[in-house]
Design a protein around this motif. Sequence first.
Motif, mmCIF file in Angstrom:
data_model
loop_
_atom_site.group_PDB
_atom_site.id
_atom_site.type_symbol
_atom_site.label_atom_id
_atom_site.label_comp_id
_atom_site.label_asym_id
_atom_site.label_seq_id
_atom_site.Cartn_x
_atom_site.Cartn_y
_atom_site.Cartn_z
ATOM 1 N N VAL A 187 33.230 62.952 46.365
ATOM 2 C CA VAL A 187 32.864 61.545 46.567
ATOM 3 C C VAL A 187 31.572 61.210 45.816
ATOM 4 O O VAL A 187 31.455 60.155 45.181
ATOM 5 N N ALA A 188 30.602 62.135 45.870
ATOM 6 C CA ALA A 188 29.314 61.899 45.218
ATOM 7 C C ALA A 188 29.371 62.048 43.707
ATOM 8 O O ALA A 188 28.432 61.666 43.003
ATOM 9 N N GLY A 189 30.469 62.616 43.191
ATOM 10 C CA GLY A 189 30.596 62.814 41.764
ATOM 11 C C GLY A 189 29.951 64.095 41.268
ATOM 12 O O GLY A 189 29.891 64.342 40.059
ATOM 13 N N VAL A 201 42.174 64.125 51.290
ATOM 14 C CA VAL A 201 41.480 63.028 50.595
ATOM 15 C C VAL A 201 41.974 61.636 50.967
ATOM 16 O O VAL A 201 41.474 60.652 50.434
ATOM 17 N N ILE A 202 42.922 61.539 51.881
ATOM 18 C CA ILE A 202 43.495 60.223 52.191
ATOM 19 C C ILE A 202 42.440 59.241 52.679
ATOM 20 O O ILE A 202 42.446 58.062 52.299
ATOM 21 N N SER A 203 41.496 59.712 53.496
ATOM 22 C CA SER A 203 40.447 58.813 54.007
ATOM 23 C C SER A 203 39.566 58.314 52.867
ATOM 24 O O SER A 203 39.218 57.121 52.813
ATOM 25 N N ALA A 204 39.197 59.209 51.959
ATOM 26 C CA ALA A 204 38.341 58.821 50.833
ATOM 27 C C ALA A 204 39.072 57.886 49.876
ATOM 28 O O ALA A 204 38.463 56.974 49.292
ATOM 29 N N ILE A 205 40.382 58.089 49.719
ATOM 30 C CA ILE A 205 41.174 57.197 48.871
ATOM 31 C C ILE A 205 41.206 55.794 49.475
ATOM 32 O O ILE A 205 40.986 54.790 48.787
ATOM 33 N N LYS A 206 41.474 55.729 50.776
ATOM 34 C CA LYS A 206 41.535 54.428 51.454
ATOM 35 C C LYS A 206 40.182 53.716 51.433
ATOM 36 O O LYS A 206 40.119 52.487 51.391
ATOM 37 N N ALA A 207 39.091 54.508 51.458
ATOM 38 C CA ALA A 207 37.751 53.926 51.457
ATOM 39 C C ALA A 207 37.283 53.551 50.055
ATOM 40 O O ALA A 207 36.196 52.978 49.887
ATOM 41 N N GLY A 208 38.090 53.871 49.039
ATOM 42 C CA GLY A 208 37.716 53.542 47.673
ATOM 43 C C GLY A 208 36.684 54.485 47.074
ATOM 44 O O GLY A 208 36.107 54.200 46.024
ATOM 45 N N GLN A 209 36.462 55.631 47.720
ATOM 46 C CA GLN A 209 35.474 56.597 47.234
ATOM 47 C C GLN A 209 36.066 57.558 46.203
ATOM 48 O O GLN A 209 35.340 58.151 45.409
ATOM 49 N N VAL A 210 37.379 57.695 46.249
ATOM 50 C CA VAL A 210 38.105 58.595 45.356
ATOM 51 C C VAL A 210 39.325 57.856 44.828
ATOM 52 O O VAL A 210 39.945 57.090 45.571
ATOM 53 N N ARG A 211 39.665 58.065 43.565
ATOM 54 C CA ARG A 211 40.854 57.435 42.993
ATOM 55 C C ARG A 211 41.954 58.467 42.802
ATOM 56 O O ARG A 211 41.721 59.543 42.242
ATOM 57 N N ALA A 212 43.153 58.124 43.236
ATOM 58 C CA ALA A 212 44.328 58.966 42.995
ATOM 59 C C ALA A 212 44.972 58.496 41.701
ATOM 60 O O ALA A 212 45.351 57.328 41.574
ATOM 61 N N LEU A 213 45.103 59.414 40.737
ATOM 62 C CA LEU A 213 45.625 59.041 39.420
ATOM 63 C C LEU A 213 47.104 59.346 39.258
ATOM 64 O O LEU A 213 47.822 58.606 38.587
ATOM 65 N N ALA A 214 47.563 60.461 39.840
ATOM 66 C CA ALA A 214 48.966 60.847 39.687
ATOM 67 C C ALA A 214 49.316 61.924 40.705
ATOM 68 O O ALA A 214 48.445 62.634 41.221
#
Length: 316
Positions: A187-189, A201-214
Amino acid sequence: MKWTIALLIAMSTAWAQDYPSRPVTVIVPFSTGSASDVIARIVLEKMSAHAGQRFLVDNRPAAGGAVGTAAAVKAAPDGYTLLMGASGPLVVAKVLQPALQYDAERDFEPISMYGRLPNIIVVSARLPIRTVPELIDYARKNPGVGYGSVGNGSSQHLAGALFEQLAGVSMTHVPYRVTSQLQSDLVAGEVPVSFQLLPNVISAIKAGQVRALAVANATRLPALPDVPTAAEIGVKGYESSAWFGLVAPRGTPRAIVDKVAAEVASAMSDAAVRARFTDFGAEPMATTPDELGRFISAEVAKWKAIIARAGIKAEN
């Protein structure tokens, strides 16, 4: 000799007709609350209700699942001790550690694969990357960019190695012992890329902190309907997942194996069970014993080659 074989078959069939007459222990070689444990309990709960006997989870986490898997080899082949077999201990561990005291193809009777968790290519939202082609371009311009996993030989590590080989990029594997620390750094990069399982990572994806690409799967995940498969955006052959199924000690009567496989199929046909799997980010399924056997053999060959090309070694 023919009479002896016929008698053994008859005895096995009669035994299976009364099976299970007492609770069945299922060794889950991972910790309570882990993704593999959660989906195992979902299917075993339904199997218990249908069979009229309890399928009891025995968690034995250690050495990436190898300890619990090895324990199952030594169990009596009577159908009352089964193993939740998984890709890590059944396939990867044996490739990385040939001295392990078991062999997936030699020591187990395959029963049925009931689910898998495909890996997902994710990046920190702090990166200006929104597609896989952009990630490949970024990796080529920044050779050695780090990707995090939960450890050497984990599905995330191998998914990363396979991505490197197919995309023609060079990245640096960053193993973590604590999953929560990996998620925080992603999340912090601090570690900008990962090849994660959705529950992590589902929570971080929903929060916009992580992007799912494929998704590293042949089909899209219902839980992420807008995220394409890797093949859709040009990375052909990129399929990687943590998979789970039931196996029994070698020598377990085929009639019992078939009966358990039928129980798995019944459980996995239930709409509520399938919905719980989907919500968790897992693909529900039910294979025959022969299908699982062929799949395990194919997985051993596939990952042995990928691991060799990547030069991955077991941790000392």
